[in-house]
Design a protein around this motif. Structure first.
Motif, PDB file in Angstrom:
ATOM      1  N   PRO A 113      56.085-104.768 -39.103  1.00  0.00           N
ATOM      2  CA  PRO A 113      56.034-103.491 -39.848  1.00  0.00           C
ATOM      3  C   PRO A 113      57.302-103.283 -40.676  1.00  0.00           C
ATOM      4  O   PRO A 113      58.252-102.634 -40.244  1.00  0.00           O
ATOM      5  CB  PRO A 113      55.912-102.446 -38.726  1.00  0.00           C
ATOM      6  CG  PRO A 113      56.508-103.087 -37.527  1.00  0.00           C
ATOM      7  CD  PRO A 113      56.229-104.564 -37.650  1.00  0.00           C
ATOM      8  N   TRP A 114      57.326-103.865 -41.865  1.00  0.00           N
ATOM      9  CA  TRP A 114      58.512-103.791 -42.712  1.00  0.00           C
ATOM     10  C   TRP A 114      58.731-102.357 -43.221  1.00  0.00           C
ATOM     11  O   TRP A 114      57.768-101.637 -43.504  1.00  0.00           O
ATOM     12  CB  TRP A 114      58.347-104.735 -43.919  1.00  0.00           C
ATOM     13  CG  TRP A 114      58.227-106.172 -43.525  1.00  0.00           C
ATOM     14  CD1 TRP A 114      57.073-106.876 -43.378  1.00  0.00           C
ATOM     15  CD2 TRP A 114      59.281-107.069 -43.194  1.00  0.00           C
ATOM     16  NE1 TRP A 114      57.325-108.161 -42.992  1.00  0.00           N
ATOM     17  CE2 TRP A 114      58.688-108.312 -42.868  1.00  0.00           C
ATOM     18  CE3 TRP A 114      60.667-106.949 -43.144  1.00  0.00           C
ATOM     19  CZ2 TRP A 114      59.427-109.425 -42.501  1.00  0.00           C
ATOM     20  CZ3 TRP A 114      61.414-108.066 -42.770  1.00  0.00           C
ATOM     21  CH2 TRP A 114      60.796-109.281 -42.459  1.00  0.00           C
ATOM     22  N   PRO A 115      60.006-101.964 -43.357  1.00  0.00           N
ATOM     23  CA  PRO A 115      60.295-100.626 -43.893  1.00  0.00           C
ATOM     24  C   PRO A 115      59.766-100.489 -45.326  1.00  0.00           C
ATOM     25  O   PRO A 115      59.886-101.405 -46.138  1.00  0.00           O
ATOM     26  CB  PRO A 115      61.833-100.564 -43.870  1.00  0.00           C
ATOM     27  CG  PRO A 115      62.245-101.588 -42.862  1.00  0.00           C
ATOM     28  CD  PRO A 115      61.232-102.672 -42.935  1.00  0.00           C
ATOM     29  N   VAL A 119      51.397 -97.449 -44.163  1.00  0.00           N
ATOM     30  CA  VAL A 119      50.942 -97.389 -42.771  1.00  0.00           C
ATOM     31  C   VAL A 119      49.511 -97.929 -42.689  1.00  0.00           C
ATOM     32  O   VAL A 119      48.646 -97.561 -43.501  1.00  0.00           O
ATOM     33  CB  VAL A 119      50.995 -95.935 -42.246  1.00  0.00           C
ATOM     34  CG1 VAL A 119      50.482 -95.877 -40.804  1.00  0.00           C
ATOM     35  CG2 VAL A 119      52.412 -95.402 -42.326  1.00  0.00           C
ATOM     36  N   LEU A 120      49.273 -98.796 -41.715  1.00  0.00           N
ATOM     37  CA  LEU A 120      47.951 -99.412 -41.567  1.00  0.00           C
ATOM     38  C   LEU A 120      46.979 -98.426 -40.937  1.00  0.00           C
ATOM     39  O   LEU A 120      47.338 -97.657 -40.037  1.00  0.00           O
ATOM     40  CB  LEU A 120      48.052-100.679 -40.706  1.00  0.00           C
ATOM     41  CG  LEU A 120      48.982-101.775 -41.221  1.00  0.00           C
ATOM     42  CD1 LEU A 120      49.015-102.941 -40.249  1.00  0.00           C
ATOM     43  CD2 LEU A 120      48.538-102.262 -42.603  1.00  0.00           C
ATOM     44  N   SER A 141      45.832-105.520 -43.217  1.00  0.00           N
ATOM     45  CA  SER A 141      46.283-105.651 -41.825  1.00  0.00           C
ATOM     46  C   SER A 141      47.757-106.023 -41.710  1.00  0.00           C
ATOM     47  O   SER A 141      48.239-106.308 -40.614  1.00  0.00           O
ATOM     48  CB  SER A 141      45.441-106.723 -41.105  1.00  0.00           C
ATOM     49  OG  SER A 141      45.556-107.978 -41.770  1.00  0.00           O
ATOM     50  N   GLY A 142      48.472-106.027 -42.837  1.00  0.00           N
ATOM     51  CA  GLY A 142      49.880-106.383 -42.790  1.00  0.00           C
ATOM     52  C   GLY A 142      50.489-106.427 -44.175  1.00  0.00           C
ATOM     53  O   GLY A 142      50.001-105.783 -45.121  1.00  0.00           O
ATOM     54  N   LEU A 143      51.560-107.215 -44.307  1.00  0.00           N
ATOM     55  CA  LEU A 143      52.296-107.280 -45.558  1.00  0.00           C
ATOM     56  C   LEU A 143      51.490-107.912 -46.689  1.00  0.00           C
ATOM     57  O   LEU A 143      51.521-107.455 -47.824  1.00  0.00           O
ATOM     58  CB  LEU A 143      53.597-108.066 -45.332  1.00  0.00           C
ATOM     59  CG  LEU A 143      54.521-108.248 -46.532  1.00  0.00           C
ATOM     60  CD1 LEU A 143      55.080-106.909 -46.986  1.00  0.00           C
ATOM     61  CD2 LEU A 143      55.655-109.222 -46.190  1.00  0.00           C
TER      62      LEU A 143
END
Length: 403
Positions: A113-115, A119-120, A141-143
């Motif tokens: 969860p990169w800054p 939000v997922l 689901s992510g970056l």
């Protein structure tokens, strides 16, 4: 629901059991054991996450999904490295082998969860996973974009399955019998099961393409039932179950209940073996003197450098295969250039190894244990070989040398 929970719990228990056991197993090929344990752990995580999805526990889903996703991306590479390592008897991973884990590394970057990232929406993720399965997740689901998860995993699965079967087809194990290579049944069994489950993972995509209703809970139940059925089959194949799933027994080593006897007692209970004369091979050969010398040096070098005589079930075909020379050429060199038959020749190396190890280990373990470490199957075989090589029993030999 109760039946589904029972199936999932039983399946997860066995998968986790095999994963933990193989990861910490001291016997067998350590690298292959770890690779296989990661495969079982990945399947354990997938089934457990599926159960969380059906239970609508979104908080637990976010934790498990992000934890196991990198392992899902590494699992196809683990299967390929296990298969190739099994075929080549590789003891560790080479530098280039680590490149296969790049997708797993990218997956770790993907789920962190990169800054500053959005939000997922785990409610949508859970809904899509429940409706269409892992390979049909279109929500972010992510970056990386969503196709990193669905298309990326699908490509990895298909590519590595192809590479595994290609490695099998190019290896010598395909033409060998189960007697020549006991591992043949296992590697075909494992790869067949892995192929079945990987293709079953694509079943939701196929059903959705043809507009056929898909029920996630039914799919989980089918997976668990098939897996437990395969496990039941493996249990009835002891060499598979205890030889590769639970690495606990060396099936090539025959355990003989031998009473503790003195050297003289053992010698008196064993029939006197009259040494057989080694006759030159009558089979014609077209080996030049230079090639004979080359074969002789190769045979001696592999015996001294790799110490393959420590393998208790070593046969002349194993030596010939390792050197990539015909068995009859190998036998001819031993009989005519070295002057011993194969059994006496490897026993001479085992005796010399024993003589080096016994003064070091004799005070810690029994003479039988040192003899087995030296490559002998049992104590009687060791005493017969020792007396044939040295002319006396071990006690007399050490007493004479000490005096």
């Amino acid at each position: 629901m109760y039946f589904l929970n029972f199936l999932v719990s039983t399946t997860c228990f066995f998968l986790l059991l095999f994963a933990v056991h193989l990861f910490f197993a001291k016997k067998g090929n350590k690298t292959n054991n770890i690779l296989l344990s990661l495969l079982f752990f990945a399947r354990f995580g997938q089934i457990l996450t599926s159960l969380i999805i059906t239970s609508n526990q979104q908080q637990a889903l976010s934790i498990l999904f992000q934890f196991f996703t990198p392992l899902y991306f590494a699992a196809p590479a683990c299967l390929y490295l296990y298969v190739t390592g099994f075929l080549t008897d590789r003891k560790g991973l080479h530098k280039n082998d680590w490149l296969h884990f790049i997708p797993g590394l990218l997956a770790i970057i993907h789920v962190i969860p990169w800054p500053g990232t959005e939000v997922l929406n785990w409610q949508i993720i859970a809904k899509q996973l429940a409706e269409n399965g892992y390979l049909s997740l279109f929500a972010k689901s992510g970056l990386f974009p969503s196709y990193f998860h669905n298309l990326g995993r699908t490509i990895l699965i298909l590519v590595y399955l192809f590479l595994c079967w290609r490695a099998i087809s190019k290896s010598k194990i395909r033409t060998q019998t189960s007697t020549e290579n006991p591992g043949k049944d296992w590697i075909f069994f494992l790869l067949g099961v892995a192929t079945l489950f990987q293709l079953m993972g694509m079943l939701p995509i196929i059903l959705r393409t043809f507009s056929i209703p898909f029920y996630h809970s039914s799919f989980i139940s089918l997976n668990c039932i098939v897996l437990l059925g395969i496990l039941s089959y493996a249990i009835h194949k002891p060499k598979m179950f205890y030889g590769y799933l639970l690495v606990a027994i060396d099936w090539d080593k025959k355990t003989v209940a031998t009473p503790v006897l003195l050297d003289q007692e053992i010698a008196s209970t064993q029939p006197t073996i009259t040494p057989k004369k080694s006759f030159p091979s009558l089979k014609k050969n077209n080996l030049s003197p230079e090639l004979l010398l080359q074969y002789t040096n190769l045979i001696k070098r592999i015996m001294e450098d790799e110490q393959i005589y420590l393998k208790q079930d070593l046969q002349i075909i194993d030596l010939a295969t390792k050197l990539n020379i015909p068995v009859h050429h190998c036998s001819y060199v031993l009989n005519n250039e070295i002057g011993k038959n194969f059994r006496d020749w490897i026993n001479s190396y085992r005796i010399e190894y024993f003589l080096k190890q016994y003064p070091i280990l004799g005070g810690k373990i029994t003479i039988e244990a040192v003899a087995q470490e030296s490559g002998f199957k049992n104590l009687a075989t060791f005493y017969n070989a020792f007396k044939k090589e040295k002319g006396v029993l071990p006690t007399d030999y050490f007493a004479r040398n000490n005096s």
